[in-house]
Design a protein around this motif. Structure first.
Motif, PDB file in Angstrom:
ATOM      1  N   MET A   1      75.196  22.200  49.289  1.00  0.00           N
ATOM      2  CA  MET A   1      74.471  22.926  50.336  1.00  0.00           C
ATOM      3  C   MET A   1      74.019  21.942  51.410  1.00  0.00           C
ATOM      4  O   MET A   1      73.399  20.930  51.109  1.00  0.00           O
ATOM      5  N   GLU A   2      74.355  22.250  52.654  1.00  0.00           N
ATOM      6  CA  GLU A   2      73.957  21.386  53.764  1.00  0.00           C
ATOM      7  C   GLU A   2      72.690  21.938  54.413  1.00  0.00           C
ATOM      8  O   GLU A   2      72.565  23.145  54.572  1.00  0.00           O
ATOM      9  N   VAL A   3      71.805  21.035  54.779  1.00  0.00           N
ATOM     10  CA  VAL A   3      70.574  21.460  55.468  1.00  0.00           C
ATOM     11  C   VAL A   3      70.534  20.763  56.827  1.00  0.00           C
ATOM     12  O   VAL A   3      70.662  19.534  56.889  1.00  0.00           O
ATOM     13  N   HIS A   4      70.396  21.549  57.900  1.00  0.00           N
ATOM     14  CA  HIS A   4      70.402  20.962  59.235  1.00  0.00           C
ATOM     15  C   HIS A   4      69.173  21.391  60.023  1.00  0.00           C
ATOM     16  O   HIS A   4      68.682  22.501  59.859  1.00  0.00           O
ATOM     17  N   ALA A   5      68.728  20.488  60.903  1.00  0.00           N
ATOM     18  CA  ALA A   5      67.488  20.746  61.650  1.00  0.00           C
ATOM     19  C   ALA A   5      67.736  20.925  63.135  1.00  0.00           C
ATOM     20  O   ALA A   5      66.825  21.332  63.858  1.00  0.00           O
ATOM     21  N   SER A  54      68.724  30.836  57.790  1.00  0.00           N
ATOM     22  CA  SER A  54      67.783  30.085  58.620  1.00  0.00           C
ATOM     23  C   SER A  54      66.370  30.290  58.078  1.00  0.00           C
ATOM     24  O   SER A  54      66.031  31.369  57.583  1.00  0.00           O
ATOM     25  N   ILE A  55      65.594  29.237  58.136  1.00  0.00           N
ATOM     26  CA  ILE A  55      64.181  29.283  57.733  1.00  0.00           C
ATOM     27  C   ILE A  55      63.367  28.792  58.919  1.00  0.00           C
ATOM     28  O   ILE A  55      63.451  27.625  59.301  1.00  0.00           O
ATOM     29  N   PHE A  56      62.621  29.697  59.517  1.00  0.00           N
ATOM     30  CA  PHE A  56      61.844  29.324  60.699  1.00  0.00           C
ATOM     31  C   PHE A  56      60.677  30.276  60.832  1.00  0.00           C
ATOM     32  O   PHE A  56      60.870  31.482  61.020  1.00  0.00           O
ATOM     33  N   VAL A  57      59.475  29.766  60.678  1.00  0.00           N
ATOM     34  CA  VAL A  57      58.290  30.598  60.899  1.00  0.00           C
ATOM     35  C   VAL A  57      58.109  30.661  62.412  1.00  0.00           C
ATOM     36  O   VAL A  57      57.664  29.700  63.045  1.00  0.00           O
ATOM     37  N   ASN A  58      58.538  31.779  62.962  1.00  0.00           N
ATOM     38  CA  ASN A  58      58.693  31.935  64.408  1.00  0.00           C
ATOM     39  C   ASN A  58      57.341  32.134  65.099  1.00  0.00           C
ATOM     40  O   ASN A  58      56.761  33.214  65.008  1.00  0.00           O
ATOM     41  N   PRO A  59      56.863  31.110  65.814  1.00  0.00           N
ATOM     42  CA  PRO A  59      55.528  31.247  66.418  1.00  0.00           C
ATOM     43  C   PRO A  59      55.467  32.362  67.451  1.00  0.00           C
ATOM     44  O   PRO A  59      54.404  32.933  67.678  1.00  0.00           O
ATOM     45  N   LEU A  60      56.597  32.683  68.073  1.00  0.00           N
ATOM     46  CA  LEU A  60      56.593  33.671  69.162  1.00  0.00           C
ATOM     47  C   LEU A  60      56.315  35.085  68.678  1.00  0.00           C
ATOM     48  O   LEU A  60      55.962  35.955  69.465  1.00  0.00           O
ATOM     49  N   GLN A  61      56.497  35.334  67.381  1.00  0.00           N
ATOM     50  CA  GLN A  61      56.296  36.713  66.921  1.00  0.00           C
ATOM     51  C   GLN A  61      54.915  36.941  66.324  1.00  0.00           C
ATOM     52  O   GLN A  61      54.628  38.032  65.840  1.00  0.00           O
ATOM     53  N   PHE A  62      54.064  35.919  66.350  1.00  0.00           N
ATOM     54  CA  PHE A  62      52.685  36.059  65.874  1.00  0.00           C
ATOM     55  C   PHE A  62      51.761  36.182  67.067  1.00  0.00           C
ATOM     56  O   PHE A  62      51.845  35.379  68.008  1.00  0.00           O
ATOM     57  N   GLY A  63      50.871  37.165  67.046  1.00  0.00           N
ATOM     58  CA  GLY A  63      49.883  37.307  68.104  1.00  0.00           C
ATOM     59  C   GLY A  63      48.678  36.412  67.845  1.00  0.00           C
ATOM     60  O   GLY A  63      48.530  35.846  66.755  1.00  0.00           O
ATOM     61  N   ARG A  73      54.249  28.741  53.290  1.00  0.00           N
ATOM     62  CA  ARG A  73      55.407  27.867  53.533  1.00  0.00           C
ATOM     63  C   ARG A  73      55.649  27.033  52.283  1.00  0.00           C
ATOM     64  O   ARG A  73      54.701  26.459  51.746  1.00  0.00           O
ATOM     65  N   ASP A  74      56.886  26.965  51.821  1.00  0.00           N
ATOM     66  CA  ASP A  74      57.223  26.106  50.680  1.00  0.00           C
ATOM     67  C   ASP A  74      58.710  25.762  50.757  1.00  0.00           C
ATOM     68  O   ASP A  74      59.550  26.341  50.049  1.00  0.00           O
ATOM     69  N   LEU A  75      59.022  24.806  51.636  1.00  0.00           N
ATOM     70  CA  LEU A  75      60.427  24.521  51.938  1.00  0.00           C
ATOM     71  C   LEU A  75      61.197  24.011  50.714  1.00  0.00           C
ATOM     72  O   LEU A  75      62.335  24.422  50.478  1.00  0.00           O
ATOM     73  N   GLU A  76      60.556  23.120  49.927  1.00  0.00           N
ATOM     74  CA  GLU A  76      61.272  22.558  48.765  1.00  0.00           C
ATOM     75  C   GLU A  76      61.706  23.660  47.808  1.00  0.00           C
ATOM     76  O   GLU A  76      62.837  23.689  47.336  1.00  0.00           O
ATOM     77  N   ARG A  77      60.785  24.571  47.539  1.00  0.00           N
ATOM     78  CA  ARG A  77      61.091  25.662  46.616  1.00  0.00           C
ATOM     79  C   ARG A  77      62.160  26.589  47.215  1.00  0.00           C
ATOM     80  O   ARG A  77      63.079  27.025  46.528  1.00  0.00           O
ATOM     81  N   ASP A  78      62.041  26.860  48.511  1.00  0.00           N
ATOM     82  CA  ASP A  78      63.037  27.709  49.172  1.00  0.00           C
ATOM     83  C   ASP A  78      64.429  27.094  49.059  1.00  0.00           C
ATOM     84  O   ASP A  78      65.404  27.794  48.739  1.00  0.00           O
ATOM     85  N   LEU A  79      64.513  25.792  49.328  1.00  0.00           N
ATOM     86  CA  LEU A  79      65.828  25.137  49.294  1.00  0.00           C
ATOM     87  C   LEU A  79      66.413  25.172  47.885  1.00  0.00           C
ATOM     88  O   LEU A  79      67.616  25.400  47.705  1.00  0.00           O
ATOM     89  N   ARG A  86      73.919  29.425  45.749  1.00  0.00           N
ATOM     90  CA  ARG A  86      75.155  28.851  46.290  1.00  0.00           C
ATOM     91  C   ARG A  86      75.330  29.136  47.786  1.00  0.00           C
ATOM     92  O   ARG A  86      76.441  29.404  48.267  1.00  0.00           O
ATOM     93  N   VAL A  87      74.208  29.097  48.486  1.00  0.00           N
ATOM     94  CA  VAL A  87      74.249  29.189  49.952  1.00  0.00           C
ATOM     95  C   VAL A  87      74.931  27.927  50.486  1.00  0.00           C
ATOM     96  O   VAL A  87      74.780  26.835  49.926  1.00  0.00           O
ATOM     97  N   ASP A  88      75.712  28.079  51.574  1.00  0.00           N
ATOM     98  CA  ASP A  88      76.484  26.945  52.081  1.00  0.00           C
ATOM     99  C   ASP A  88      75.679  26.075  53.031  1.00  0.00           C
ATOM    100  O   ASP A  88      75.681  24.849  52.923  1.00  0.00           O
ATOM    101  N   VAL A  89      75.005  26.731  53.991  1.00  0.00           N
ATOM    102  CA  VAL A  89      74.338  25.983  55.056  1.00  0.00           C
ATOM    103  C   VAL A  89      72.942  26.566  55.272  1.00  0.00           C
ATOM    104  O   VAL A  89      72.784  27.794  55.329  1.00  0.00           O
ATOM    105  N   VAL A  90      71.952  25.700  55.382  1.00  0.00           N
ATOM    106  CA  VAL A  90      70.591  26.145  55.702  1.00  0.00           C
ATOM    107  C   VAL A  90      70.202  25.513  57.033  1.00  0.00           C
ATOM    108  O   VAL A  90      70.383  24.313  57.241  1.00  0.00           O
TER     109      VAL A  90
END
Ligand code: AMP
Length: 289
Positions: A1-5, A54-63, A73-79, A86-90
């Protein structure tokens, strides 16, 4: 699984996969993944050779005053969970980098002003702007969205149609906990007492579905009276709408309908929805083009 930023790294990772001719799927999420998200991943797996999440807590959708900073948020657990699936790309865009300097807003008129849009002004502009960016970055053949966020699904379909984005939008059924509570990242905020109170949402919807005989006003009344009486709940809205146009329905309707509710349980705002099927109606009260 590849993770890209970054978008550049993501595109470079997808290029050879695209060249091989396999379809590419995107599952956009805000992380804190649960069974609802994973069900979307499984739908995507069946429809594409490469699955990108995609994992992104989108600031634009919060008032202002909403739970952006407190959002779980728990990126390690999510990954780890995505790797097991068996997701290919995150794609995990850097928080500031992805939205810095943005001057474009995508606004879908008409569908965005009521229900969630009335309670959360600007919310859907934040959603469609970032979903538009994610679709541009990944350029998937198919993108999967959950019926949990039913209004969002209808709006994204409309955006894709209006802008000729050429991506198939697939709606996946709402996943529930064994007791009926809609799976949600925000459930993590609920105390045991609040967790029990929260069951009123799915119970009211189930009662409306059971009682459904085609009378939208009656169904709306039933939902509201149940949720107004439920202890520990502060009702925001309960509506019965056309499943495709989201127009509130009045009187007796022929086809299917969708019931949508939102309520505060303590400080946590929860949403839920269910299809109301008329006997003999076309299946199945789901978001369609
Ligand atoms: P979120 O991370 O809450 O932004 O959700 C990401 C995607 O997962 C959206 O398309 C949601 O509709 C979907 N989703 C969230 N919870 C559920 C659920 N319980 N069942 C099905 N899909 C869900």
């Amino acid at each position: 699984m590849e993770v890209h930023a970054t978008v550049d790294a993501l595109r470079a990772a997808l290029r050879p996969r695209r060249a091989q001719g396999g379809r590419i799927a995107l599952v956009p999420t805000m992380g804190a993944l649960h069974e609802g998200h994973l069900s979307l991943v499984r739908v995507a797996m069946r429809r594409a050779a490469t699955v990108t999440v995609s994992i992104f807590v989108n600031p634009l959708q919060f008032g202002a005053g909403e739970d952006f900073t407190a959002y779980p948020r728990d990126l390690e657990r999510d990954l780890a969970r995505l790797k097991r699936e068996r997701v290919d790309v995150v794609f995990v865009p850097e928080a500031d980098g992805f939205t810095r300097g943005l001057r474009t807003t995508v606004h879908v008129a008409g569908l965005t002003g009521h229900l969630e849009g009335a309670s959360r002004p600007g919310h859907f502009d934040g959603v469609t702007t970032i979903v538009g960016k994610l679709l541009g970055a990944v350029q998937p053949d198919v993108a999967v969205f959950g019926e949990k966020d039913y209004q969002q699904l209808v709006i994204v379909r409309r955006m894709v149609r209006d802008l000729d984005l050429g991506v198939e939008i697939v709606g996946a059924p709402l996943v529930r906990e064994p007791d009926g509570l809609a799976a949600s990242s925000r459930n993590a905020h609920l105390s045991p007492d609040e967790r029990r109170s929260a069951l009123a949402l799915s119970r009211a919807l189930s009662a409306a579905r059971e009682a459904w005989g085609g009378d939208a006003g009656r169904a709306r009344g039933l939902l509201r009276s149940r949720l107004q009486k439920a202890p520990g709940i502060r009702l925001d809205y309960a509506e019965v709408v056309d499943p495709s146009t989201l127009e509130p329905l009045e009187g007796v309707v022929q086809g299917s309908a969708r019931a949508l509710v939102a309520a505060f349980v303590g400080r946590t705002r929860l949403i839920d929805n269910m299809g109301l099927e008329s006997p003999g109606a076309e299946p199945s009260g789901r978001a369609r083009d």
